[in-house]
Design a protein around this motif. Structure first.
Motif, PDB file in Angstrom:
ATOM      1  N   ILE A 263       2.035   8.757   7.163  1.00 10.47           N
ATOM      2  CA  ILE A 263       2.588   7.500   7.652  1.00 10.47           C
ATOM      3  C   ILE A 263       3.221   7.716   9.039  1.00 10.47           C
ATOM      4  O   ILE A 263       4.011   8.640   9.254  1.00 10.47           O
ATOM      5  CB  ILE A 263       3.651   6.936   6.684  1.00 10.47           C
ATOM      6  N   GLY A 264       2.822   6.836   9.998  1.00 18.21           N
ATOM      7  CA  GLY A 264       3.364   6.914  11.347  1.00 18.21           C
ATOM      8  C   GLY A 264       2.552   7.770  12.291  1.00 18.21           C
ATOM      9  O   GLY A 264       2.832   7.816  13.487  1.00 18.21           O
TER      10      GLY A 264
ATOM     11  N   GLU B 156      -5.556  -2.911   9.805  1.00 14.45           N
ATOM     12  CA  GLU B 156      -4.734  -4.047   9.398  1.00 14.45           C
ATOM     13  C   GLU B 156      -4.270  -4.800  10.640  1.00 14.45           C
ATOM     14  O   GLU B 156      -3.737  -4.190  11.579  1.00 14.45           O
ATOM     15  CB  GLU B 156      -3.530  -3.564   8.599  1.00 14.45           C
TER      16      GLU B 156
ATOM     17  N   VAL C 261      -0.322   3.165   8.330  1.00 14.47           N
ATOM     18  CA  VAL C 261       0.701   2.391   7.613  1.00 14.47           C
ATOM     19  C   VAL C 261       0.538   2.539   6.098  1.00 14.47           C
ATOM     20  O   VAL C 261       1.465   2.246   5.352  1.00 14.47           O
ATOM     21  CB  VAL C 261       0.633   0.901   8.011  1.00 14.47           C
ATOM     22  N   ARG C 262      -0.640   2.988   5.657  1.00 19.87           N
ATOM     23  CA  ARG C 262      -0.863   3.264   4.233  1.00 19.87           C
ATOM     24  C   ARG C 262      -1.848   4.417   4.099  1.00 19.87           C
ATOM     25  O   ARG C 262      -2.700   4.613   4.966  1.00 19.87           O
ATOM     26  CB  ARG C 262      -1.413   2.033   3.507  1.00 19.87           C
TER      27      ARG C 262
ATOM     28  N   THR D  85      -5.027   3.518   6.347  1.00 16.02           N
ATOM     29  CA  THR D  85      -5.049   2.193   6.975  1.00 16.02           C
ATOM     30  C   THR D  85      -4.256   2.281   8.267  1.00 16.02           C
ATOM     31  O   THR D  85      -3.105   2.737   8.277  1.00 16.02           O
ATOM     32  CB  THR D  85      -4.457   1.126   6.057  1.00 16.02           C
TER      33      THR D  85
ATOM     34  N   SER E  38      -2.721   0.473  11.930  1.00 16.98           N
ATOM     35  CA  SER E  38      -2.252  -0.788  12.469  1.00 16.98           C
ATOM     36  C   SER E  38      -1.528  -0.544  13.788  1.00 16.98           C
ATOM     37  O   SER E  38      -0.960   0.533  14.001  1.00 16.98           O
ATOM     38  CB  SER E  38      -1.304  -1.473  11.457  1.00 16.98           C
ATOM     39  N   ASN E  39      -1.537  -1.568  14.657  1.00 18.85           N
ATOM     40  CA  ASN E  39      -0.784  -1.500  15.914  1.00 18.85           C
ATOM     41  C   ASN E  39       0.593  -2.146  15.769  1.00 18.85           C
ATOM     42  O   ASN E  39       1.350  -2.228  16.735  1.00 18.85           O
ATOM     43  CB  ASN E  39      -1.528  -2.202  17.038  1.00 18.85           C
ATOM     44  N   LYS E  40       0.919  -2.595  14.536  1.00 20.46           N
ATOM     45  CA  LYS E  40       2.213  -3.246  14.333  1.00 20.46           C
ATOM     46  C   LYS E  40       3.314  -2.209  14.451  1.00 20.46           C
ATOM     47  O   LYS E  40       3.173  -1.083  13.973  1.00 20.46           O
ATOM     48  CB  LYS E  40       2.251  -3.919  12.961  1.00 20.46           C
TER      49      LYS E  40
END
Length: 255
Positions: free
Chosen positions: A192-193, A217, A229-230, A251, A253-255
């Motif tokens: 994660i990260g 995502e 993120v997952r 998974t 993500s750019n969030k």
């Protein structure tokens, strides 16, 4: 003998000798200047530099200088097709008008190569053998096996490929290697990260696990900076270890 010596002293002999010498000189001069004219002595031009040019550009240069050309082709990986990769004579060579210049062009069509037998060979041996056939080694993944860094399987486009099958030269093949630990289990790392590349490094070098399915995502504006993120499997209180070579899905993500 006395008459011959007397003849040599006469005007007639001297005139004939002079005439003969002049005739030889005239013939030699005529031959010399005729040869210079025929061969255009001192006239010519320097061959232009053609290496690296597109074939059409090279031809335009040669035709503008009144030079002829003949073309051969080879295939060189990682070089643009239709590019002049060699010329004979070399650039700046002094040649006569209408001289033929020989060009070697990189063809766009890669020839096929038979895939060699690399199963159960070491990674180093297999890589050298694959490259000698004009192919490249892509990704390497590990699976549980008592052999370490030994080729267990070869994949091309996700499909298993066997020795003797043909591939276009320059193709990349992926190798599945033995981990040398069999069914040994390792701790599941937290990804994660991390970016995709960081996660891949952590899996392969830190835990000898494989990267599985990658999903996304939300809107991905920059895949290079997208982070995990997952992940699945994820270490929990009840499950902390998996077998070496297990794929881990992530998974991003750019969030």
């Amino acid at each position: 003998m006395g008459k011959f010596i007397t003849y040599l002293k006469t005007n007639s002999f001297r005139n004939n000798l002079i005439a003969a010498i002049l005739t030889v000189v005239v013939i030699l001069m005529a031959a010399f200047f005729s040869l210079r004219y025929y061969t255009k002595h001192g006239q010519g031009l320097n061959v232009p530099a053609l290496k690296g040019l597109a074939f059409t550009q090279a031809v335009s240069k040669l035709e503008a200088l009144g030079l002829r050309y003949e073309v051969d082709s080879v295939y060189i990986m990682d070089s643009p097709p239709g590019i002049v990769i060699d010329q004979d004579p070399n650039a700046n060579t002094f040649v006569k008008d209408n001289r033929t210049i020989y060009l070697t062009i990189n063809t766009a069509q890669a020839p096929n190569a038979k895939f060699p037998e690399v199963e159960f060979k070491s990674l180093r041996e297999a890589q050298a053998l694959i490259e000698s056939f004009g192919l490249k080694v892509g990704d390497t993944t590990y699976k549980a096996d008592v052999s370490r860094d030994v080729v267990l399987q070869v994949l091309f486009g996700g499909q298993v490929i066997k020795a003797g099958e043909t591939l276009p030269k320059g193709s990349r093949v992926d190798l599945v290697l033995g981990d040398g630990k069999g069914n040994e289990e390792v701790n599941i790392p937290s990804l994660i990260g991390l970016t995709r590349d960081e996660a891949l490094f952590s899996l392969r070098n830190g835990a000898m696990l494989n990267l599985g399915i990658i999903s996304y995502e939300g809107t991905i504006t920059d895949s290079a900076t997208a982070v995990v993120v997952r992940q699945n499997p994820f270490a929990t209180d009840s499950v902390t270890k998996v077998k070496i070579g297990t794929p881990v899905n992530i998974t991003l993500s750019n969030k």
